[in-house]
Motif scaffolding. Structure first.
Motif, PDB file in Angstrom:
ATOM      1  N   MET A 211       1.271  -1.454  -0.117  1.00 30.15           N
ATOM      2  CA  MET A 211      -0.088   0.164   0.145  1.00 30.15           C
ATOM      3  C   MET A 211       1.058   1.065   0.164  1.00 30.15           C
ATOM      4  O   MET A 211       1.568   1.429   0.728  1.00 30.15           O
TER       5      MET A 211
ATOM      6  N   GLN B 191      -2.739   5.361  -0.840  1.00 27.72           N
ATOM      7  CA  GLN B 191      -3.735   4.666  -0.372  1.00 27.72           C
ATOM      8  C   GLN B 191      -3.982   4.338   0.859  1.00 27.72           C
ATOM      9  O   GLN B 191      -5.405   5.069   1.156  1.00 27.72           O
ATOM     10  N   GLN B 192      -2.819   4.750   1.521  1.00 29.65           N
ATOM     11  CA  GLN B 192      -3.019   4.663   3.201  1.00 29.65           C
ATOM     12  C   GLN B 192      -3.603   6.241   3.636  1.00 29.65           C
ATOM     13  O   GLN B 192      -4.881   6.088   4.319  1.00 29.65           O
TER      14      GLN B 192
END
Length: 73
Positions: free
Chosen positions: A1, A5-6
Motif C-alpha cells: 500500500m 492509498q493509506q
C-alpha cells in the motif's frame, strides 16, 4: 500500500468517526528535513560526553584465539 492509498483509508476512517482529516502525504516533509538538519548541526558541535571519553580510555583486551605472547606467522 502506498502513501496515497493509506491517506485515503485514513481519511475514510476519520470521516466515519467525525474526526479531522489527516494531513496530505508529503505536507510536512520540508519541515521534517529542516528539523533533522538542525538537530544534526547542533549536536555535531557538542563535545563527546564523559561516558564516551571514559569508554575509549579503557584498556584493550586481547583478541580471542590469539593468547598474549603467541608467535605470529
Amino acid at each position: 500500500m502506498d502513501a496515497i492509498q493509506q491517506h485515503m483509508l485514513d481519511s475514510y476512517r476519520t470521516a466515519r468517526r467525525g474526526e479531522t482529516a489527516p494531513p496530505l502525504p508529503g505536507r510536512y516533509d520540508r519541515e521534517t528535513v529542516r528539523t533533522i538538519r538542525e538537530y544534526r548541526r547542533t549536536h555535531r558541535a557538542t563535545p563527546h560526553t564523559a561516558w564516551y571519553t571514559r569508554l575509549t580510555r579503557l584498556p584493550r583486551l586481547p583478541r580471542r584465539g590469539s593468547p598474549r605472547g603467541a608467535a605470529t606467522r
